[in-house]
Design an enzyme around this catalytic site. Structure first.
Site, PDB file in Angstrom:
ATOM      1  N   ARG A   1       0.819  -1.224   0.000  1.00 21.62           N
ATOM      2  CA  ARG A   1       0.000   0.000   0.000  1.00 21.62           C
ATOM      3  C   ARG A   1       0.844   1.260   0.000  1.00 21.62           C
ATOM      4  NH1 ARG A   1      -4.612  -1.743  -2.128  1.00 21.62           N
ATOM      5  NH2 ARG A   1      -5.394  -3.576  -1.036  1.00 21.62           N
TER       6      ARG A   1
ATOM      7  N   GLU B   1      -9.245   6.927  -8.347  1.00 20.35           N
ATOM      8  CA  GLU B   1      -8.116   6.346  -7.625  1.00 20.35           C
ATOM      9  C   GLU B   1      -7.099   7.453  -7.377  1.00 20.35           C
ATOM     10  OE1 GLU B   1      -6.685   2.364  -8.591  1.00 20.35           O
ATOM     11  OE2 GLU B   1      -4.697   3.234  -8.912  1.00 20.35           O
TER      12      GLU B   1
HETATM   13  C1  3EB Z   1      -6.490  -1.753  -5.431  1.00 19.95           C
HETATM   14  O1  3EB Z   1      -6.358  -1.275  -4.314  1.00 19.95           O
HETATM   15  C2  3EB Z   1      -6.722  -0.806  -6.559  1.00 19.95           C
HETATM   16  O2  3EB Z   1      -1.912  -3.590  -9.724  1.00 19.95           O
HETATM   17  O3  3EB Z   1      -0.168  -2.396  -9.184  1.00 19.95           O
HETATM   18  C3  3EB Z   1      -3.860   0.008  -6.899  1.00 19.95           C
HETATM   19  C4  3EB Z   1      -2.481   0.145  -6.882  1.00 19.95           C
HETATM   20  C5  3EB Z   1      -4.452  -0.967  -7.675  1.00 19.95           C
HETATM   21  C6  3EB Z   1      -1.677  -0.721  -7.635  1.00 19.95           C
HETATM   22  C7  3EB Z   1      -1.391  -2.614  -9.164  1.00 19.95           C
HETATM   23  C8  3EB Z   1      -3.628  -1.823  -8.429  1.00 19.95           C
HETATM   24  C9  3EB Z   1      -2.248  -1.698  -8.396  1.00 19.95           C
HETATM   25  O4  3EB Z   1      -6.444  -2.977  -5.639  1.00 19.95           O
HETATM   26  C10 3EB Z   1      -5.927  -1.132  -7.748  1.00 19.95           C
END
Ligand code: 3EB
Length: 341
Positions: A217, A328
């Site tokens: 994250r 996002e």
């Molecule tokens: C999520 O939280 C939203 O596949 O590298 C956010 C950050 C998301 C990175 C990635 C995907 C990615 O799942 C999507």
């Protein structure tokens, strides 16, 4: 004043500036490590344009990465990289050539991991992924899910962590071109931060594809000169592993802010920098351009119209990796501080 006067020989700096000021002759004390440009195709070899339309009539912006005074450039397969010996910024733009996105992602990441060896910067901090037609069907599987398969396989083959300790990342749709990946790497592993409100993405159940996405994250890193960088991955309206507030962009934005709060709070437990959401430099990706004013209003109502976040935020149109996500937000911040022992 010049942009990017280095604070210390070994330190990394991150600066968001209007793109125009970065292109002035003599703007830099020394060559930049790299940059992401928003709202305009790149006009310098070291600058990498993010292929997404800028919204709300904003002027083009750039996130500049500045490191040591001497920057070497090179290639590892399809990856082009720049390094000062401590930090590396790399780009790969790979057409699919009929091979499909799984195998293209695998190939791009294989070269990316080779680049980490070739630059002597083995630790990934942050990856930016841009995938053309991200939500389209790729022959029985959504293309984002194909990407996840190739990406995870390349991590495994390179002996890289696919669970705890994976880098911060984002994955958005791209308007055109091939698979576009940018990355920042360094000599020390950052601290991987998770969000207690969300299942770690690398533990998502199979409902979201045969292989989970590979990212943490956020990454919290010592960038030298007494500074910490918090690099927050793409953050959306997901609680647990489920998308919430289907079809409601305002509520999705509020939930995203709660998730950013939780990530910042988790980071603050590991350091004394005192990060706060209102001070982040965000990039706000909106699926439908018509939603952008609404998203901005929610940010302004929640964080305060005077919050630095609103002053600095860049709004871009992009498809998002889940069909049901309308917004996002990714973000970074740099602050004085140290990691807790
Ligand atoms: C999520 O939280 C939203 O596949 O590298 C956010 C950050 C998301 C990175 C990635 C995907 C990615 O799942 C999507």
């Amino acid at each position: 004043m010049r942009i990017g006067t280095p604070v210390a020989a070994s330190a990394l700096t991150v600066e968001r500036t209007p793109l125009q000021s970065t292109l002035r002759t003599g703007a830099f004390a020394h060559p930049p490590l790299g940059a992401l440009a928003y709202g305009e195709s790149s006009e310098a070899a070291w600058m990498s344009g993010v292929n997404a339309p800028i919204l709300l009539g904003q002027a083009p912006q750039a996130d500049l990465l500045l490191a040591g005074a001497r920057v070497d450039t090179g290639r590892s397969g399809a990856v082009r990289w720049r390094t000062d010996g401590r930090w590396a910024f790399g780009t790969v733009d790979l057409p699919e050539d009929g091979k499909g996105l799984e195998s293209t992602a695998d190939a791009a990441y294989r070269d990316l991991f080779q680049a980490l060896q070739d630059t002597g910067c083995p630790h990934l901090l942050r990856i930016w992924n841009y995938l053309p037609r991200i939500n389209e069907d790729g022959g029985g599987l959504e293309r984002y899910r194909q990407f996840n398969m190739g990406r995870q396989q390349a991590f495994i083959d390179a002996g890289q962590a696919i669970y705890e300790g994976s880098p911060a990342a984002c994955a958005l749709g791209a308007q055109r071109g091939g698979l576009a990946i940018r990355f920042l790497a360094g000599q020390a592993a950052p601290l991987a931060i998770e969000n207690p409100r969300q299942v770690s993405a690398y533990r998502y159940p199979r409902d979201y594809g045969p292989r989970p996405p590979t990212f943490s994250r956020a990454a919290l890193a010592d960038i030298g000169a007494g500074q910490l960088a918090l690099l927050i991955s793409g953050t959306a309206s997901i609680v647990g592993h489920a998308t919430v507030h289907l079809g409601d962009v305002a509520e999705q934005t509020r939930e995203t802010l709660r998730n950013l709060d939780a990530v910042v709070e988790a980071a603050n437990q590991r350091c004394n920098a005192g990060f706060d959401v209102g001070g982040l430099h965000g990039v706000v990706y909106v699926r439908h351009p018509a939603d952008a004013p609404r998203v901005r209003d929610v940010l302004s109502d929640t964080l305060g119209a005077d919050a630095p976040f609103l002053r600095h935020a860049v709004f871009l149109q992009a498809d998002i990796c889940r069909q049901d996500l309308l917004v996002e937000i990714e973000a970074h911040a740099v602050a004085r501080g140290a990691l807790k022992a």
